[in-house]
Design a protein around this motif. Structure first.
Motif, PDB file in Angstrom:
ATOM      1  N   LYS A  50       8.499   1.219 -14.537  1.00 26.08           N
ATOM      2  CA  LYS A  50       9.172   1.176 -13.375  1.00 26.08           C
ATOM      3  C   LYS A  50       8.175   1.725 -12.158  1.00 26.08           C
ATOM      4  O   LYS A  50       6.957   2.268 -12.491  1.00 26.08           O
ATOM      5  N   VAL A  51       8.265   1.081 -10.902  1.00 27.98           N
ATOM      6  CA  VAL A  51       7.213   1.403 -10.016  1.00 27.98           C
ATOM      7  C   VAL A  51       8.154   1.708  -8.748  1.00 27.98           C
ATOM      8  O   VAL A  51       9.235   1.072  -8.453  1.00 27.98           O
ATOM      9  N   MET A  52       7.657   2.612  -8.009  1.00 26.93           N
ATOM     10  CA  MET A  52       8.382   3.258  -6.840  1.00 26.93           C
ATOM     11  C   MET A  52       7.512   3.131  -5.785  1.00 26.93           C
ATOM     12  O   MET A  52       6.400   3.654  -5.839  1.00 26.93           O
ATOM     13  N   PHE A  53       7.774   2.325  -4.869  1.00 29.69           N
ATOM     14  CA  PHE A  53       6.792   1.981  -3.662  1.00 29.69           C
ATOM     15  C   PHE A  53       7.359   2.744  -2.459  1.00 29.69           C
ATOM     16  O   PHE A  53       8.392   2.877  -2.042  1.00 29.69           O
ATOM     17  N   ASN A  54       6.480   3.859  -2.118  1.00 24.82           N
ATOM     18  CA  ASN A  54       6.963   4.734  -0.927  1.00 24.82           C
ATOM     19  C   ASN A  54       5.621   4.323   0.081  1.00 24.82           C
ATOM     20  O   ASN A  54       4.650   5.168   0.088  1.00 24.82           O
ATOM     21  N   PRO A  55       5.886   3.679   1.241  1.00 20.25           N
ATOM     22  CA  PRO A  55       4.742   3.386   2.050  1.00 20.25           C
ATOM     23  C   PRO A  55       4.410   4.644   2.813  1.00 20.25           C
ATOM     24  O   PRO A  55       5.085   5.465   3.021  1.00 20.25           O
ATOM     25  N   GLN A  56       3.127   4.561   3.172  1.00 20.60           N
ATOM     26  CA  GLN A  56       2.524   5.782   3.834  1.00 20.60           C
ATOM     27  C   GLN A  56       3.128   5.840   5.243  1.00 20.60           C
ATOM     28  O   GLN A  56       3.167   6.881   6.125  1.00 20.60           O
ATOM     29  N   SER A  57       3.470   4.774   5.978  1.00 25.90           N
ATOM     30  CA  SER A  57       3.882   4.604   7.114  1.00 25.90           C
ATOM     31  C   SER A  57       5.409   4.173   7.335  1.00 25.90           C
ATOM     32  O   SER A  57       6.022   3.605   6.460  1.00 25.90           O
ATOM     33  N   TRP A  58       6.197   4.660   8.289  1.00 26.62           N
ATOM     34  CA  TRP A  58       7.681   4.468   8.455  1.00 26.62           C
ATOM     35  C   TRP A  58       7.839   3.497   9.751  1.00 26.62           C
ATOM     36  O   TRP A  58       6.960   3.427  10.467  1.00 26.62           O
ATOM     37  N   GLY A  59       8.788   2.518   9.762  1.00 23.56           N
ATOM     38  CA  GLY A  59       9.091   1.818  10.878  1.00 23.56           C
ATOM     39  C   GLY A  59       9.134   0.436  10.630  1.00 23.56           C
ATOM     40  O   GLY A  59       9.838  -0.399  11.269  1.00 23.56           O
ATOM     41  N   ASN A  60       8.621  -0.214   9.703  1.00 27.14           N
ATOM     42  CA  ASN A  60       8.312  -1.475   9.232  1.00 27.14           C
ATOM     43  C   ASN A  60       9.327  -1.807   8.131  1.00 27.14           C
ATOM     44  O   ASN A  60       8.832  -1.454   6.893  1.00 27.14           O
ATOM     45  N   GLU A  61      10.565  -2.128   8.534  1.00 22.51           N
ATOM     46  CA  GLU A  61      11.349  -2.493   7.394  1.00 22.51           C
ATOM     47  C   GLU A  61      11.105  -3.626   6.505  1.00 22.51           C
ATOM     48  O   GLU A  61      11.770  -3.651   5.592  1.00 22.51           O
ATOM     49  N   GLN A  62      10.284  -4.345   7.016  1.00 23.46           N
ATOM     50  CA  GLN A  62       9.665  -5.706   6.092  1.00 23.46           C
ATOM     51  C   GLN A  62       8.968  -5.273   4.834  1.00 23.46           C
ATOM     52  O   GLN A  62       9.014  -5.818   4.031  1.00 23.46           O
ATOM     53  N   LEU A  63       8.134  -3.984   5.141  1.00 29.90           N
ATOM     54  CA  LEU A  63       7.176  -3.650   4.040  1.00 29.90           C
ATOM     55  C   LEU A  63       8.005  -3.536   2.698  1.00 29.90           C
ATOM     56  O   LEU A  63       7.374  -3.941   1.645  1.00 29.90           O
ATOM     57  N   PRO A  64       9.205  -2.962   2.483  1.00 28.59           N
ATOM     58  CA  PRO A  64       9.636  -2.794   1.066  1.00 28.59           C
ATOM     59  C   PRO A  64      10.219  -4.325   0.660  1.00 28.59           C
ATOM     60  O   PRO A  64       9.920  -4.457  -0.597  1.00 28.59           O
ATOM     61  N   VAL A  65      10.554  -4.945   1.377  1.00 28.33           N
ATOM     62  CA  VAL A  65      10.817  -6.496   0.937  1.00 28.33           C
ATOM     63  C   VAL A  65       9.670  -7.208   0.574  1.00 28.33           C
ATOM     64  O   VAL A  65       9.674  -7.908  -0.365  1.00 28.33           O
ATOM     65  N   THR A  81      15.672   0.013   0.046  1.00 26.11           N
ATOM     66  CA  THR A  81      16.093   0.595   1.325  1.00 26.11           C
ATOM     67  C   THR A  81      15.118   0.360   2.266  1.00 26.11           C
ATOM     68  O   THR A  81      13.943  -0.348   2.008  1.00 26.11           O
ATOM     69  N   ASN A  82      15.185   0.939   3.494  1.00 19.95           N
ATOM     70  CA  ASN A  82      14.310   0.455   4.595  1.00 19.95           C
ATOM     71  C   ASN A  82      13.042   1.390   4.363  1.00 19.95           C
ATOM     72  O   ASN A  82      12.111   1.228   5.056  1.00 19.95           O
ATOM     73  N   GLY A  83      13.134   2.244   3.301  1.00 12.45           N
ATOM     74  CA  GLY A  83      11.797   3.431   3.351  1.00 12.45           C
ATOM     75  C   GLY A  83      11.375   3.069   1.907  1.00 12.45           C
ATOM     76  O   GLY A  83      10.138   3.626   1.563  1.00 12.45           O
ATOM     77  N   GLY A  84      11.892   2.061   1.071  1.00 12.37           N
ATOM     78  CA  GLY A  84      10.983   2.016   0.015  1.00 12.37           C
ATOM     79  C   GLY A  84      11.744   1.069  -1.127  1.00 12.37           C
ATOM     80  O   GLY A  84      12.790   0.752  -1.009  1.00 12.37           O
ATOM     81  N   VAL A  85      11.059   1.101  -2.471  1.00 15.05           N
ATOM     82  CA  VAL A  85      11.453   0.090  -3.216  1.00 15.05           C
ATOM     83  C   VAL A  85      11.576   1.014  -4.577  1.00 15.05           C
ATOM     84  O   VAL A  85      10.391   1.510  -4.959  1.00 15.05           O
ATOM     85  N   THR A  86      12.432   0.768  -5.620  1.00  8.63           N
ATOM     86  CA  THR A  86      12.140   0.893  -7.144  1.00  8.63           C
ATOM     87  C   THR A  86      12.517   0.112  -7.765  1.00  8.63           C
ATOM     88  O   THR A  86      13.386  -0.836  -7.714  1.00  8.63           O
ATOM     89  N   CYS A  87      11.727  -0.701  -8.866  1.00  6.96           N
ATOM     90  CA  CYS A  87      11.843  -1.721  -9.618  1.00  6.96           C
ATOM     91  C   CYS A  87      10.961  -1.965 -10.795  1.00  6.96           C
ATOM     92  O   CYS A  87      10.301  -0.820 -11.093  1.00  6.96           O
ATOM     93  N   ILE A  88      11.291  -2.821 -11.626  1.00  2.00           N
ATOM     94  CA  ILE A  88      10.321  -2.892 -12.727  1.00  2.00           C
ATOM     95  C   ILE A  88       9.190  -3.841 -12.204  1.00  2.00           C
ATOM     96  O   ILE A  88       9.462  -4.932 -11.738  1.00  2.00           O
TER      97      ILE A  88
END
Length: 104
Positions: A50-65, A81-88
């Motif tokens: 499992k990986v959880m992506f939590n970007p250091q900066s907010w505001g770019n909703e494209q980063l998680p995608v 979400t617009n703040g991060g991703v959890t996936c395999i």
């Protein structure tokens, strides 16, 4: 009523070779790799984990995608979400190529 089936190739057509499928990766539900970039994931995460992506900066909703597109095994569920991703995690081919080139 009659039905006739005819073959155009005369029965001499060789069978198509079987497509090679990647070996299945074991899914690790016990560990989670927390990262803030795809590059970090390539360095620290293992495929199938499992990986959880939590970007250091907010505001770019494209980063998680973008992260999901490059780093998630899309055969499995993705929590986005617009703040991060959890996936395999699945290492993108471009990172695998770079890593294999560095080892030579």
């Amino acid at each position: 009523f009659s039905l006739s089936l005819a073959s155009c190739g005369g029965g001499n057509t060789p069978p198509k070779p079987a497509e090679s499928k990647p070996a299945p990766v074991a899914i690790d539900q016990d560990n989670i790799c927390i990262v803030s970039s795809a590059a970090d994931a390539a360095k620290t995460c293992k495929e199938g984990e499992k990986v959880m992506f939590n970007p250091q900066s907010w505001g770019n909703e494209q980063l998680p995608v973008i992260f999901a597109g490059f780093s998630c095994d899309l055969r499995y569920a993705v929590a986005l979400t617009n703040g991060g991703v959890t996936c395999i995690y699945k290492a993108p081919a471009m990172f695998l190529s770079a890593a294999n080139g560095a080892k030579k």
